[in-house]
Design a protein around this motif. Structure first.
Motif, PDB file in Angstrom:
ATOM      1  N   LYS A  12       1.583   8.862  -8.910  1.00  0.00           N
ATOM      2  CA  LYS A  12       0.950   7.853  -9.765  1.00  0.00           C
ATOM      3  C   LYS A  12       1.939   6.780 -10.214  1.00  0.00           C
ATOM      4  O   LYS A  12       1.562   5.847 -10.925  1.00  0.00           O
ATOM      5  N   TYR A  13       3.203   6.918  -9.812  1.00  0.00           N
ATOM      6  CA  TYR A  13       4.230   5.968 -10.234  1.00  0.00           C
ATOM      7  C   TYR A  13       4.721   5.131  -9.062  1.00  0.00           C
ATOM      8  O   TYR A  13       4.647   5.543  -7.900  1.00  0.00           O
ATOM      9  N   SER A  14       5.254   3.949  -9.399  1.00  0.00           N
ATOM     10  CA  SER A  14       5.790   3.037  -8.393  1.00  0.00           C
ATOM     11  C   SER A  14       7.284   3.268  -8.219  1.00  0.00           C
ATOM     12  O   SER A  14       7.949   3.837  -9.084  1.00  0.00           O
ATOM     13  N   ASN A  56       0.746  -1.261   0.000  1.00  0.00           N
ATOM     14  CA  ASN A  56       0.000   0.000   0.000  1.00  0.00           C
ATOM     15  C   ASN A  56       0.776   1.312   0.000  1.00  0.00           C
ATOM     16  O   ASN A  56       0.135   2.355   0.242  1.00  0.00           O
ATOM     17  N   PRO A  57       2.028   1.424  -0.286  1.00  0.00           N
ATOM     18  CA  PRO A  57       2.990   0.360  -0.608  1.00  0.00           C
ATOM     19  C   PRO A  57       3.669  -0.185   0.654  1.00  0.00           C
ATOM     20  O   PRO A  57       3.471   0.336   1.743  1.00  0.00           O
ATOM     21  N   ASP A  92       3.019  -0.698 -10.243  1.00  0.00           N
ATOM     22  CA  ASP A  92       2.134  -1.444  -9.354  1.00  0.00           C
ATOM     23  C   ASP A  92       1.652  -0.501  -8.257  1.00  0.00           C
ATOM     24  O   ASP A  92       0.908   0.428  -8.528  1.00  0.00           O
ATOM     25  N   ALA A  93       2.121  -0.694  -7.027  1.00  0.00           N
ATOM     26  CA  ALA A  93       1.668   0.132  -5.907  1.00  0.00           C
ATOM     27  C   ALA A  93       2.284   1.529  -5.978  1.00  0.00           C
ATOM     28  O   ALA A  93       3.429   1.699  -6.383  1.00  0.00           O
ATOM     29  N   TYR A  97      12.791   5.423  -8.869  1.00  0.00           N
ATOM     30  CA  TYR A  97      11.420   5.927  -8.902  1.00  0.00           C
ATOM     31  C   TYR A  97      11.010   5.911 -10.371  1.00  0.00           C
ATOM     32  O   TYR A  97      11.233   6.848 -11.116  1.00  0.00           O
ATOM     33  N   PHE A  98      10.395   4.811 -10.780  1.00  0.00           N
ATOM     34  CA  PHE A  98      10.157   4.504 -12.187  1.00  0.00           C
ATOM     35  C   PHE A  98       8.998   5.343 -12.740  1.00  0.00           C
ATOM     36  O   PHE A  98       7.908   5.358 -12.165  1.00  0.00           O
TER      37      PHE A  98
END
Length: 317
Positions: free
Chosen positions: A128-130, A83-84, A121-122, A295-296
């Motif tokens: 808005k990025y994982s 969540n993360p 993903d989370a 931080y993709f």
């Protein structure tokens, strides 16, 4: 039998005396010279062996594995799951045996790097990025103690992009590799009626298609009050600037140094970008913390990135 034994003893005695005589005939200086030559040969052999084992960056070959030069005592990691999911000190120190962390942060023993793997993903609050990214904790296990620009702070990392996917246009996806993130104190948060302590990031450093790109913030209204500039929407992204050197997939070093009203970013000890002026004088009001990792910046299905860190250090004046 007795005569044969005596004869053998006599031969051995004469051989020993011959060796002694030969040393005496050489003289004391010759013996010393011989000893020096032997010692020199041994020293040369040792140097040759050391040179054979050492790589260009000082690492030693011929051992079973290498470890990254990173102390995680003052970092927590956010993972692109849950969540993360977050892992703080001291638990983060056992990342190499933590089954939850291992798919996303792990050692590459072939080159002594710490790998950060991330995919869409989370996500965290307000994003808005994982990410698989480290967040500095000056007090291990707590986010409540941070630093200001007047306090002074320094971060240095040696890293490389190991693997990254491309978008539909054939361009590599972007990834943020370092940040300085702002944070509101509880008093500032309450003053503007915000539900959390989030403040804008004053620094984002990207890897974009083989280049290192730096982005910062600037005030929309230079005449805004100290209370008004606490709000995220009081700040806008600057245009950003790329370093001249292309790092591609090679190893490179970044240094970030902040002081009262000033920020400096240096690539490979060669090129430095300096930020100062009124906006940075005003930024002194915020608390801050360092971030580093992966931080993709993609939501594309099947996309991912792997970032390797070989060294990472932080310090404060």
């Amino acid at each position: 039998m007795k005569e044969r034994k005596s004869w053998k003893n006599w031969i051995m005695f004469m051989m020993v005396m011959g060796v002694v005589f030969s040393f005496q005939s050489c003289g004391e200086d010759s013996v010393e010279d011989t000893i020096e030559e032997v010692e020199k040969e041994e020293t040369d052999n040792e140097k040759e062996e050391e040179e054979k084992k050492e790589t260009d960056d000082g690492r030693v070959e011929g051992v079973d594995y290498f470890l990254p030069n990173i102390d995680l005592s003052h970092w927590k990691v956010t993972l692109p799951i849950g969540n993360p999911t977050e892992v703080e000190p001291p638990a983060i120190k056992d990342y190499a045996t933590n089954e939850t962390v291992l798919p996303f942060m792990y050692n590459d023993s072939t080159d002594g790097s710490l790998v950060f793997y991330s995919y869409p993903d989370a996500t965290t609050t307000n994003t808005k990025y994982s990410r698989t990214e480290l967040r500095e904790q000056m007090v291990p296990g707590s986010n409540n103690t941070n630093w200001t620009f007047p306090d002074g702070a320094y971060m240095k990392g040696t890293l490389a992009i190991d693997d990254i996917t491309k978008d539909a246009s054939g361009d590599y996806h972007r990834v943020i590799i370092m940040q300085i993130h702002g944070r509101l104190t509880n008093e500032q948060r309450n003053l503007i009626g915000q539900s959390d302590n989030n403040a804008p990031p004053i620094l984002k450093i990207y890897w974009e298609d083989g280049e290192v790109r730096v982005k910062s913030k600037e005030l929309k209204d230079p005449s805004a009050t100290d209370t008004e500039i606490l709000k995220t929407d009081a700040w806008d992204d600057d245009d950003g600037v790329n370093f001249k050197e292309h790092v591609d997939f090679d190893k490179f070093t970044l240094e970030v140094k902040v002081s009262d009203g000033k920020m400096e970013i240096t690539l490979n000890d060669d090129e430095t970008l300096t930020y100062d002026g009124d906006d940075f004088d005003r930024w002194n009001i915020f608390e801050n913390y360092f971030k580093a990792g992966n931080y993709f910046q993609s939501e594309d299905e099947g996309s991912y990135a792997k970032v390797k860190y070989y060294e990472l250090t932080i310090s404060h004046d």
